[in-house]
Design an enzyme around this catalytic site. Sequence first.
Site, PDB file in Angstrom:
ATOM      1  NE  ARG A 135       1.419   7.196  -6.979  1.00  0.00           N
ATOM      2  CZ  ARG A 135       1.013   7.869  -5.539  1.00  0.00           C
ATOM      3  NH1 ARG A 135       1.622   6.994  -4.792  1.00  0.00           N
ATOM      4  NH2 ARG A 135       0.608   9.066  -5.428  1.00  0.00           N
ATOM      5  CB  SER A 195      -2.290   4.926  -0.628  1.00  0.00           C
ATOM      6  OG  SER A 195      -2.540   5.340  -1.122  1.00  0.00           O
ATOM      7  CG  LEU A 206      -2.036   1.237   1.453  1.00  0.00           C
ATOM      8  CD1 LEU A 206      -3.197   0.323   0.183  1.00  0.00           C
ATOM      9  CD2 LEU A 206      -2.895   0.948   2.882  1.00  0.00           C
ATOM     10  CG  ASP A 207       1.010   3.825  -3.827  1.00  0.00           C
ATOM     11  OD1 ASP A 207       2.187   3.009  -4.029  1.00  0.00           O
ATOM     12  OD2 ASP A 207      -0.020   3.939  -4.506  1.00  0.00           O
ATOM     13  NE  ARG A 208       6.191   7.905   4.067  1.00  0.00           N
ATOM     14  CZ  ARG A 208       6.557   9.463   4.398  1.00  0.00           C
ATOM     15  NH1 ARG A 208       6.797   9.652   2.952  1.00  0.00           N
ATOM     16  NH2 ARG A 208       7.743   9.923   5.357  1.00  0.00           N
TER      17      ARG A 208
END
Length: 307
Positions: free
Chosen positions: A190, A95, A91-93
């Site tokens: 992403r 997000s 999970l993106d930073r």
Amino acid sequence: MKSARPRLSLSARPDAGRTASGPTTVRPSQRREARHAGRVNERKPAPAPADRKLLLLNKPYMVLCQFTDEGGRETLKDYITEPGIYAAGRLDRDSEGLLLLTNDGKLQARLTQPGEKTPKTYWVQVEGIPSEEKLAALRAGVELNDGMTLPAGARIMDDPAVWPRNPPIRERKEIPTCWLEITIVEGRNRQVRRMTAHIGHPTLRLIRYAIGEWTLDGLAPGESRALPAPELAQAPRSAPAHGKPRASTKPEGTGNNEPRAARSPQARRQHQEPRQERGNRESDPRPGNRSGGRTTARRPARTKPSE
């Protein structure tokens, strides 16, 4: 009188490891074996069924989805103290939302393999209000720089009752915002942000609400909850092609499939008669046809024409 010069031993010579034709060469396979020799025992055994673990974490905003960082940024180590557990997916930073962690390698692979197509649901706050045509484009799949996306679920939803973000999103007074519920079965880098940007509505905030059957309900940012790991069904294995029995090309009823012992004496004599005929032909003293079985008629002798 000159003193005798000391003689170097073979082991002390700097070129002792070289042969007469040059330095000793090491094959690439030997280098690979030496490199991986210490890794043979590094593979951890699969945990016992009673020791399999699954954790649900509500990852906060600006937390790295890893346990170490040389830059001193917040990581999962600041929220997870359970040893031997790793994130199943990323999970993106920037997000937020649901992240699954487990100590079971098979479960981790099952949750992250693209072929499994595990659905993931996101709550996405975007800039502007997309039209129905733009939502239909997301449902059908859009062309990104790494190819077409698979069909996704996309709809406008009511504003969810979620925690405030720190820092808050940037808002423009003249441009409204809305929340979308987007469900995808892929895991490109992403991807959701690129999909909303493709239809002209940049993502302002992204929260992952669900992964498969697991949801974010009842978890505040930074909180985790342990659940029993699900039982994994065995993946069906297809039989190898070379192991399949070859179907007979003979029509049913042709050929003698009767066991030899069950044949009557008369049937055995009929079966042996063709062999005896072949043996008689082989013992025939007459020479065989040298033309390979083809018979040619001899030309008649030429005679002088009558005067």
